[in-house]
Write a protein that holds these residues in place. Sequence first.
Motif, PDB file in Angstrom:
ATOM      1  N   ASN A  12       0.865  -1.088   0.093  1.00 16.79           N
ATOM      2  CA  ASN A  12       0.046   0.047  -0.199  1.00 16.79           C
ATOM      3  C   ASN A  12       0.941   1.321   0.019  1.00 16.79           C
ATOM      4  N   THR A  13       2.047   1.191   0.245  1.00 16.58           N
ATOM      5  CA  THR A  13       3.125   2.354  -0.104  1.00 16.58           C
ATOM      6  C   THR A  13       3.092   2.820  -1.562  1.00 16.58           C
ATOM      7  N   GLY A 125      -2.285  12.271   3.301  1.00 16.52           N
ATOM      8  CA  GLY A 125      -0.952  12.061   3.534  1.00 16.52           C
ATOM      9  C   GLY A 125      -0.187  13.278   4.095  1.00 16.52           C
ATOM     10  N   GLN A 284       5.887   6.406   6.351  1.00 16.69           N
ATOM     11  CA  GLN A 284       5.012   5.593   7.270  1.00 16.69           C
ATOM     12  C   GLN A 284       4.014   6.570   7.875  1.00 16.69           C
ATOM     13  N   LEU A 287       1.149   7.259   5.394  1.00 15.18           N
ATOM     14  CA  LEU A 287       0.223   6.207   5.205  1.00 15.18           C
ATOM     15  C   LEU A 287      -0.586   6.169   6.634  1.00 15.18           C
ATOM     16  N   SER A 291      -4.624   6.005   5.478  1.00 10.06           N
ATOM     17  CA  SER A 291      -5.458   4.855   6.008  1.00 10.06           C
ATOM     18  C   SER A 291      -6.941   5.385   6.616  1.00 10.06           C
TER      19      SER A 291
END
Length: 352
Positions: A12-13, A125, A284, A287, A291
Amino acid sequence: MGNHAGLTNRVNTLPGPSGIQIGILVGYSRAGWWGGLLAGLCFLVPGFCLLLALTLVYHHYGALPRIRHVFYGLNPVVVGIFAMSVYRLGQAAVRAWTHVLLAVASALAIGLTPLGIVPTLLLAGAAGVALYGARTRGIAAALGILVLYGATQWGSAWWTIPAVTGTPLGHAGNALRPSLWEMGLFFLKVGALTFGGGLTILAFIQEQVVQHLHWLTPQQFLDGLALGQLTPGPTLILAAFVGYAVGTFWGAVVAVAAVYLPSFLLLLAVLPMLERIKRLAWMQAALQGISPAVIGMTAVAVLRMLPAAVPDLLTGVVAVGTVGAMGLWHLSPLPLITGGAAIGVVLRARLL
């Protein structure tokens, strides 16, 4: 698989559907680039062929009363399944009050503003970087995204293509159809610019194809989702249904090829660097913002499907029953879909 087992949690990156990315990753780990290519194609082709066959049947016989009876019971089940999917993903993605704020803000942005899914994801993001990484960099990234978005509104929009149809193609036989090039460009952007996996991309397609481009009516889109649930392939094979509705057989081929092409090119190009990418602190943090935003946006997509899927009390009971059956008894989608279709036939036969 030893060296790549940890990478399956990091696809998903990258933008695009995560299901096929994992398939490509497995093939790559066994036989290199050719293995990744073959695994991806084997992942897609059976579902594409089956959905294309169902689509042909739908377009020839979908208006018949008995077929409509099936979809009467099937569509609320499909919406219930997607609602439960959003809930389950939300349990993992929304774990703090900041996540709740990001999910709500993203839902409001999609529902009440013209931003669209891609800019909203990018802003989420940037918010993640600001909240969980470097605040100054996150704020600067958000401002940059807003400036870029504003600039694109003065030129040809990057996020969509012009809505040349005017009215839904299903309702206006003389409406102008997009060319295969325009449709391919649209689905290429879907696959290349959308983070968060299949549910996010479905929400993006629903927003554009139904709300803005008017290629399909809400009912047609929901019927396509229902057909997609009857196939063993990935949900995004729905692109074949959309492509066929707009450009018949070659439209279906172009749509599926375009939506998955970025995954093949991007994943096979960056696999050697993916281990390094996943360690980037800013990635990180981003994300962590993306999410919960995905949850908010897909919740809006489900709400937009409700009027077409739940036109009356009976279908409302079916939708709620689907959610309850999945939540309480952990039933899989297949028996629920079969039961929904049977309920639709029985109920409509008695009511008419």
